[in-house]
Motif scaffolding. Structure first.
Motif, PDB file in Angstrom:
ATOM      1  N   PRO A 299       5.364   4.332  -1.186  1.00 49.84           N
ATOM      2  CA  PRO A 299       6.006   5.456  -0.479  1.00 49.84           C
ATOM      3  C   PRO A 299       5.669   5.451   1.017  1.00 49.84           C
ATOM      4  CG  PRO A 299       4.975   6.192  -2.511  1.00 49.84           C
ATOM      5  CD  PRO A 299       4.516   4.780  -2.298  1.00 49.84           C
ATOM      6  N   TYR A 300       6.517   6.063   1.773  1.00 51.41           N
ATOM      7  CA  TYR A 300       6.301   6.173   3.217  1.00 51.41           C
ATOM      8  C   TYR A 300       6.703   7.574   3.662  1.00 51.41           C
ATOM      9  CZ  TYR A 300      11.262   4.947   2.909  1.00 51.41           C
ATOM     10  OH  TYR A 300      12.590   4.903   2.558  1.00 51.41           O
ATOM     11  N   GLU A 301       6.104   8.008   4.768  1.00 53.98           N
ATOM     12  CA  GLU A 301       6.322   9.386   5.223  1.00 53.98           C
ATOM     13  C   GLU A 301       7.674   9.562   5.894  1.00 53.98           C
ATOM     14  OE1 GLU A 301       3.306  12.439   7.147  1.00 53.98           O
ATOM     15  OE2 GLU A 301       4.156  11.122   8.692  1.00 53.98           O
ATOM     16  N   SER A 302       7.991   8.674   6.846  1.00 51.11           N
ATOM     17  CA  SER A 302       9.234   8.887   7.589  1.00 51.11           C
ATOM     18  C   SER A 302      10.031   7.608   7.824  1.00 51.11           C
ATOM     19  CB  SER A 302       8.931   9.535   8.946  1.00 51.11           C
ATOM     20  OG  SER A 302       8.047   8.722   9.699  1.00 51.11           O
ATOM     21  N   GLU A 303       9.373   6.476   7.746  1.00 47.58           N
ATOM     22  CA  GLU A 303      10.088   5.219   7.980  1.00 47.58           C
ATOM     23  C   GLU A 303       9.585   4.151   7.025  1.00 47.58           C
ATOM     24  OE1 GLU A 303       7.247   3.407  11.513  1.00 47.58           O
ATOM     25  OE2 GLU A 303       9.081   4.469  12.076  1.00 47.58           O
ATOM     26  N   VAL A 304      10.454   3.229   6.657  1.00 50.00           N
ATOM     27  CA  VAL A 304      10.056   2.149   5.756  1.00 50.00           C
ATOM     28  C   VAL A 304       8.969   1.324   6.435  1.00 50.00           C
ATOM     29  CG1 VAL A 304      10.808   0.060   4.566  1.00 50.00           C
ATOM     30  CG2 VAL A 304      12.329   2.049   4.682  1.00 50.00           C
ATOM     31  N   GLY A 305       7.852   1.118   5.730  1.00 50.01           N
ATOM     32  CA  GLY A 305       6.749   0.364   6.317  1.00 50.01           C
ATOM     33  C   GLY A 305       6.948  -1.131   6.167  1.00 50.01           C
ATOM     34  N   GLN A 306       6.613  -1.859   7.198  1.00 48.25           N
ATOM     35  CA  GLN A 306       6.664  -3.314   7.148  1.00 48.25           C
ATOM     36  C   GLN A 306       5.298  -3.901   7.502  1.00 48.25           C
ATOM     37  OE1 GLN A 306       9.903  -4.656   9.753  1.00 48.25           O
ATOM     38  NE2 GLN A 306      11.055  -5.150   7.907  1.00 48.25           N
ATOM     39  N   LEU A 307       4.906  -4.947   6.779  1.00 47.27           N
ATOM     40  CA  LEU A 307       3.700  -5.705   7.066  1.00 47.27           C
ATOM     41  C   LEU A 307       3.980  -7.173   6.795  1.00 47.27           C
ATOM     42  CD1 LEU A 307       0.902  -3.535   5.354  1.00 47.27           C
ATOM     43  CD2 LEU A 307       1.311  -3.768   7.819  1.00 47.27           C
ATOM     44  N   ARG A 308       3.074  -8.028   7.216  1.00 50.15           N
ATOM     45  CA  ARG A 308       3.189  -9.429   6.836  1.00 50.15           C
ATOM     46  C   ARG A 308       3.024  -9.541   5.326  1.00 50.15           C
ATOM     47  NH1 ARG A 308      -0.622 -13.075  10.378  1.00 50.15           N
ATOM     48  NH2 ARG A 308       0.206 -14.560   8.847  1.00 50.15           N
ATOM     49  N   ASP A 309       3.611 -10.550   4.756  1.00 56.25           N
ATOM     50  CA  ASP A 309       3.710 -10.662   3.303  1.00 56.25           C
ATOM     51  C   ASP A 309       2.355 -10.520   2.601  1.00 56.25           C
ATOM     52  OD1 ASP A 309       5.253 -11.363   0.846  1.00 56.25           O
ATOM     53  OD2 ASP A 309       3.885 -13.065   0.875  1.00 56.25           O
ATOM     54  N   GLU A 310       1.333 -11.221   3.073  1.00 54.41           N
ATOM     55  CA  GLU A 310       0.023 -11.177   2.411  1.00 54.41           C
ATOM     56  C   GLU A 310      -0.572  -9.774   2.461  1.00 54.41           C
ATOM     57  OE1 GLU A 310      -4.386 -13.300   2.834  1.00 54.41           O
ATOM     58  OE2 GLU A 310      -2.612 -14.358   3.566  1.00 54.41           O
ATOM     59  N   ALA A 311      -0.459  -9.136   3.618  1.00 50.31           N
ATOM     60  CA  ALA A 311      -0.991  -7.778   3.773  1.00 50.31           C
ATOM     61  C   ALA A 311      -0.177  -6.790   2.944  1.00 50.31           C
ATOM     62  CB  ALA A 311      -0.981  -7.376   5.245  1.00 50.31           C
ATOM     63  N   ALA A 312       1.135  -6.986   2.902  1.00 51.70           N
ATOM     64  CA  ALA A 312       2.008  -6.091   2.128  1.00 51.70           C
ATOM     65  C   ALA A 312       1.667  -6.154   0.644  1.00 51.70           C
ATOM     66  CB  ALA A 312       3.467  -6.472   2.353  1.00 51.70           C
ATOM     67  N   THR A 313       1.467  -7.361   0.130  1.00 55.13           N
ATOM     68  CA  THR A 313       1.106  -7.528  -1.282  1.00 55.13           C
ATOM     69  C   THR A 313      -0.224  -6.849  -1.592  1.00 55.13           C
ATOM     70  OG1 THR A 313       2.314  -9.627  -1.427  1.00 55.13           O
ATOM     71  CG2 THR A 313       0.615  -9.230  -3.087  1.00 55.13           C
ATOM     72  N   ALA A 314      -1.184  -7.025  -0.677  1.00 53.38           N
ATOM     73  CA  ALA A 314      -2.509  -6.413  -0.872  1.00 53.38           C
ATOM     74  C   ALA A 314      -2.407  -4.883  -0.881  1.00 53.38           C
ATOM     75  CB  ALA A 314      -3.461  -6.880   0.228  1.00 53.38           C
ATOM     76  N   LEU A 315      -1.583  -4.321   0.000  1.00 55.14           N
ATOM     77  CA  LEU A 315      -1.438  -2.865   0.056  1.00 55.14           C
ATOM     78  C   LEU A 315      -0.727  -2.337  -1.183  1.00 55.14           C
ATOM     79  CD1 LEU A 315      -1.951  -0.320   1.712  1.00 55.14           C
ATOM     80  CD2 LEU A 315       0.243  -0.693   2.876  1.00 55.14           C
ATOM     81  N   GLU A 316       0.249  -3.066  -1.658  1.00 55.75           N
ATOM     82  CA  GLU A 316       0.940  -2.673  -2.892  1.00 55.75           C
ATOM     83  C   GLU A 316      -0.033  -2.651  -4.071  1.00 55.75           C
ATOM     84  OE1 GLU A 316       5.285  -4.526  -1.533  1.00 55.75           O
ATOM     85  OE2 GLU A 316       3.961  -5.651  -2.878  1.00 55.75           O
ATOM     86  N   ASN A 317      -0.909  -3.658  -4.116  1.00 58.23           N
ATOM     87  CA  ASN A 317      -1.906  -3.703  -5.194  1.00 58.23           C
ATOM     88  C   ASN A 317      -2.862  -2.513  -5.091  1.00 58.23           C
ATOM     89  OD1 ASN A 317      -0.835  -6.071  -6.199  1.00 58.23           O
ATOM     90  ND2 ASN A 317      -2.255  -7.394  -5.080  1.00 58.23           N
ATOM     91  N   MET A 318      -3.268  -2.175  -3.853  1.00 60.27           N
ATOM     92  CA  MET A 318      -4.167  -1.044  -3.669  1.00 60.27           C
ATOM     93  C   MET A 318      -3.465   0.262  -4.071  1.00 60.27           C
ATOM     94  SD  MET A 318      -6.660  -0.105  -0.463  1.00 60.27           S
ATOM     95  CE  MET A 318      -5.387   0.022   0.812  1.00 60.27           C
ATOM     96  N   TYR A 319      -2.222   0.403  -3.709  1.00 60.67           N
ATOM     97  CA  TYR A 319      -1.451   1.608  -4.076  1.00 60.67           C
ATOM     98  C   TYR A 319      -1.361   1.750  -5.595  1.00 60.67           C
ATOM     99  CZ  TYR A 319       2.701   4.358  -5.160  1.00 60.67           C
ATOM    100  OH  TYR A 319       3.570   5.269  -5.711  1.00 60.67           O
ATOM    101  N   ASN A 320      -1.003   0.668  -6.273  1.00 58.03           N
ATOM    102  CA  ASN A 320      -0.834   0.723  -7.737  1.00 58.03           C
ATOM    103  C   ASN A 320      -2.155   1.018  -8.443  1.00 58.03           C
ATOM    104  OD1 ASN A 320       1.963   0.235  -7.811  1.00 58.03           O
ATOM    105  ND2 ASN A 320       1.635  -1.971  -7.548  1.00 58.03           N
ATOM    106  N   ASP A 321      -3.250   0.433  -7.952  1.00 58.48           N
ATOM    107  CA  ASP A 321      -4.550   0.699  -8.559  1.00 58.48           C
ATOM    108  C   ASP A 321      -4.988   2.135  -8.274  1.00 58.48           C
ATOM    109  OD1 ASP A 321      -4.599  -1.823  -9.569  1.00 58.48           O
ATOM    110  OD2 ASP A 321      -6.041  -2.630  -8.118  1.00 58.48           O
TER     111      ASP A 321
END
Length: 390
Positions: A226-248
Motif C-alpha cells: 500500500p501507499y499513501e498518495s503515490e505508487v512507490g517505486q524502488l530498484r527491483d532488489e529493494a522492492a522485493t525486500a520491502l514486499e517481503n517485510m510488508y508481508n511478514d
C-alpha cells in the motif's frame, strides 16, 4: 690422344657468383618490408612504418596485432602507432582522445617509467590516470612501489598521494582521513565528489557526495505494497525486500505503507525549492538534501508510514507500533534506519524515523549488530566504488 684445355669464361663465373649475392643483398635490404608484408601490412601502411625509427619498426614487427596505421593518420599525431593501438584496445576511446592521451603521455613517459608508472599500470585505468594526474604524480615524486598500496584503495585521489604517504597511516585510513573527512558531516570539508557507480548498493549519498543529475536506476519498478498518495517505486532488489517485510509484518499484525520512495533529480529539485521557500535557509538545509545528494534518487530509500497513521490512530509513523516492529526487524530484509536520533551531527540530517535505506542483508546486519550508521560502516570498510573530485 692429347686433351684440349677448355677456356675458362671468367665473366660467366662472376655473373654466377654475383647473382646469388645480389639476391641475398636485395633480400636483406627488403627484409623488413617483406616481414611487414607477411604480417599483413599493405603498401601504404608499409611506407609509413618504414619511415619510423628502427626501434619503433622492430616493436611493430614484434607486436602480436596488426595496427591500422591509416586510422591514426586521420588526425594530427606524433606517430606513436604502437602505443595508440595498445591504448585504444585498453580504453576503447575515440581516435582523437587516444592520440591526445598518448602524445601527451609520451612526453612524460621517461619520468613516469623512472618512478615505476609503466604503461601497463596506466593504460588499465586511464580514467583515473589523466594527463593532469600524471603531472601530479611526477611532481609528487612518489614511486609507484610506495604509492600503489594507497592507489589500490577505492576512492583514492591522486592529487592527495603525497599526503597519504606523509600521513604515516595505513592505506584505508590515510585515504579516508585525507580525502574524505566529510563522511562525518560534523567535520568541515569544502570538497565535493561525484559517485562514479551510483548503482552500487552501498553508495554514501549526502551533501558533498552526489550522483549525476541524469542518473536514473535501470531496474526501477512499482512496489506491491500500500501507499499513501503515490505508487512507490524502488530498484527491483529493494522492492522485493520491502514486499517481503510488508508481508511478514502483516502476519504479526503490522501494516506498513509507502509515503515516498524514488524521486528523480527534477522532483528532488522541486522539493528542495519548496522547503527553502517555506523555511529559513539553515533550517531548510537540515530537512532536505541538495538535488543529486538525495538517497531517493538512487531508488534504494523509502519513507514509510503505516495504515494506522493513514487511518488517524497515530499522528506520525514514529509513534506507531508499526514503526517499532520495522525498526527492530528491518535489517533482516536489508534495510537500515538511515537517520536515527542522536546521529544528526554525523549524518548531517535530523532524526527521520520514517526514512529507511536498503543496503543488502549482510551490510544491514553488521550495521544493526554494531549499532552503526552508514557513515560508520564506510569509515570501517571504505568505499566499494570510485569517486570523482568535482
Amino acid at each position: 690422344m692429347k686433351k684440349v684445355k677448355r677456356k675458362v669464361n671468367r665473366k660467366r663465373i662472376v655473373i654466377v657468383v654475383l647473382i646469388p649475392i645480389l639476391c641475398i643483398a636485395l633480400l636483406i635490404a627488403n627484409f623488413t618490408s617483406i616481414r611487414l608484408s607477411i604480417k599483413g601490412y599493405h603498401k601504404e601502411d608499409k611506407k609509413v612504418v618504414l619511415n619510423l625509427e628502427k626501434d619503433d619498426i622492430k616493436d611493430i614487427l614484434d607486436y602480436d596485432q596488426i595496427i591500422d596505421i591509416s586510422k591514426w593518420d586521420k588526425v594530427k599525431n606524433d606517430s606513436h602507432y604502437l602505443l595508440y593501438d595498445e591504448y585504444y584496445r585498453a580504453s576503447k576511446k575515440s581516435v582523437k582522445k587516444v592520440v591526445y592521451y598518448i602524445d601527451s603521455y609520451y612526453e612524460r613517459m621517461e619520468d613516469l617509467n623512472y618512478l615505476g608508472y609503466t604503461k601497463d599500470v596506466l593504460f588499465k585505468n586511464s580514467d583515473v590516470y589523466t594527463i593532469s594526474n600524471l603531472d601530479t604524480l611526477i611532481s609528487a615524486s612518489v614511486p609507484y612501489k610506495k604509492a600503489k598500496k594507497y592507489l589500490a584503495i577505492k576512492g583514492a585521489q591522486i592529487k592527495d598521494i603525497k599526503d597519504y604517504v606523509d600521513s604515516g597511516l595505513k592505506p584505508l585510513k590515510a585515504v579516508l582521513s585525507v580525502s574524505y573527512p566529510g563522511i562525518d558531516s560534523s567535520k568541515r570539508d569544502d570538497r565535493t565528489y561525484t559517485i562514479e557507480d551510483p548503482a552500487n548498493l552501498l553508495v554514501l549519498i549526502k551533501n558533498g557526495f552526489s550522483v549525476p543529475s541524469d542518473y536514473v536506476p535501470s531496474d526501477l519498478r512499482d512496489v506491491n505494497i500500500p501507499y499513501e498518495s503515490e505508487v512507490g517505486q524502488l530498484r527491483d532488489e529493494a522492492a522485493t525486500a520491502l514486499e517481503n517485510m510488508y508481508n511478514d509484518g502483516l502476519k504479526h499484525g503490522y501494516s506498513i505503507a509507502i509515503k515516498s520512495s524514488y524521486r528523480s533529480y527534477e522532483t528532488q529539485l522541486e522539493v528542495y525549492n519548496d522547503y527553502f521557500a517555506m523555511y529559513d535557509a539553515a533550517y531548510a538545509a537540515s530537512l532536505v538534501s541538495i538535488p543529486g545528494s538525495s538517497e531517493h534518487q538512487c531508488g534504494l530509500s523509502v519513507d514509510l508510514t503505516s495504515q494506522s497513521v493513514i487511518d488517524g490512530e497515530y499522528g506520525t509513523f514514529g509513534e506507531s507500533p508499526d514503526y517499532d516492529w520495522v525498526e527492530e526487524n528491518a535489517y533482516k530484509y536489508g534495510f537500515i534506519l538511515r537517520f536515527p536520533e542522536n546521529a544528526g551531527d554525523k549524518t548531517g540530517a535530523t532524526n527521520e524515523p520514517w526514512h529507511f535505506r536498503y543496503v543488502g542483508k549482510e551490510a544491514a546486519k553488521e550495521i544493526h549488530d554494531k549499532g552503526w550508521i552508514l557513515e560508520d560502516y564506510i569509515e570501517h570498510h571504505g568505499f566499494s566504488y570510485n569517486l570523482r573530485l568535482n
